[in-house]
Write an enzyme that holds these catalytic residues in place. Sequence first.
Site, mmCIF file in Angstrom:
data_model
loop_
_atom_site.group_PDB
_atom_site.id
_atom_site.type_symbol
_atom_site.label_atom_id
_atom_site.label_comp_id
_atom_site.label_asym_id
_atom_site.label_seq_id
_atom_site.Cartn_x
_atom_site.Cartn_y
_atom_site.Cartn_z
ATOM 1 N NE ARG A 184 1.245 1.383 2.830
ATOM 2 C CZ ARG A 184 2.207 2.279 3.002
ATOM 3 N NH1 ARG A 184 3.394 2.055 2.460
ATOM 4 N NH2 ARG A 184 1.999 3.371 3.718
ATOM 5 C CB SER A 233 -2.574 4.138 6.471
ATOM 6 O OG SER A 233 -1.649 5.146 6.823
ATOM 7 C CD GLU A 303 -1.552 0.993 4.267
ATOM 8 O OE1 GLU A 303 -0.751 1.124 5.207
ATOM 9 O OE2 GLU A 303 -1.646 1.807 3.328
#
Length: 325
Positions: A184, A233, A303
């Site tokens: 990520r 998310s 995120e």
Amino acid sequence: MTDLKPLDGEALLARLPLSGIRGKVTPNAGMDKITWFRTGGLAEVLFQPADEEDLIRFLKVLPEDVPLAVVGIGSNLLVRDGGIAGVVLRLPVKGFGEVQVVDGQTLLAGAGASDKSIAGAALEAGIAGFHFYHGIPGSLGGALRMNGSANGVETAARVVEVRALDRRGNRHTLSLADMGFSYRHCGVPDDLIFVSALLRGEKGDREDIRKAMDEVQDHRETVQPIREKTGGSTFRNPEGTSAWKVIDAAGCRGLQVGGAQMSPMHCNFMINTGDASAYDLELLGETVRRRVLDNSGICLHWEIRRIGRFLPGRVVVPAEEAERS
């Protein structure tokens, strides 16, 4: 925060040397129209360039003291209620959304192309390995910036090279190693603006590719609240476990602050139930982080990208700072 200077898009617009600029320039643009949360303040000036040459021209004349923020299609973005000072750059599909088939394994895609359109182009060309993009509701620029992944495949597995512009409008070509991908994350400085990427898969059978894409879609519809106003998310998965598991264990499934709620369907998805402010959403996220930290000792990391200014009196304190105070 009590002396927060009001945004004045018209005044900023008057400072910008826009002669020869062909793109769309909008003062005081409502970011709630862009973000999938459907909330947030104004962009002082929103610029959507006509194409790469237009963007280069704009960057070369943009005053250095004017802040510049780059956004994608707004699927993983929370804009705070006080808005965004300076210029917000958004690469539109027209000019930055083309996906070209280079050969039987390679695509050249603009940073404004949706991940789904890349998956679709790969399907038509019989190029396997891009089915996972069918399940990511974003654009390539965002996928590159956060090494977007789904169904066990990361963007890093498909990148050959990335083309970018710096704040002064100079071109850069970045190799896979230059991107510094990790979970990520990419290691490229925030002030580089991705404009396109060369991506490689492998030759495949169209029916097999279509089946893989259908499985991705079926999974999303089964376990994710995709028809809600959500940003996807909310938190990255901690090492060795899933974010939803520690959120659930902390009793945060369905937790609500104002109009913001952790989805009862998938508790790592934050949703706007109808009238949530950006403050509600961010406060909910930090409440979840604090409860998870108290319950398991795990510090969740956002995120969802949060940008812009808090309104006076409505500042959200990160869980770590709240723990120390």
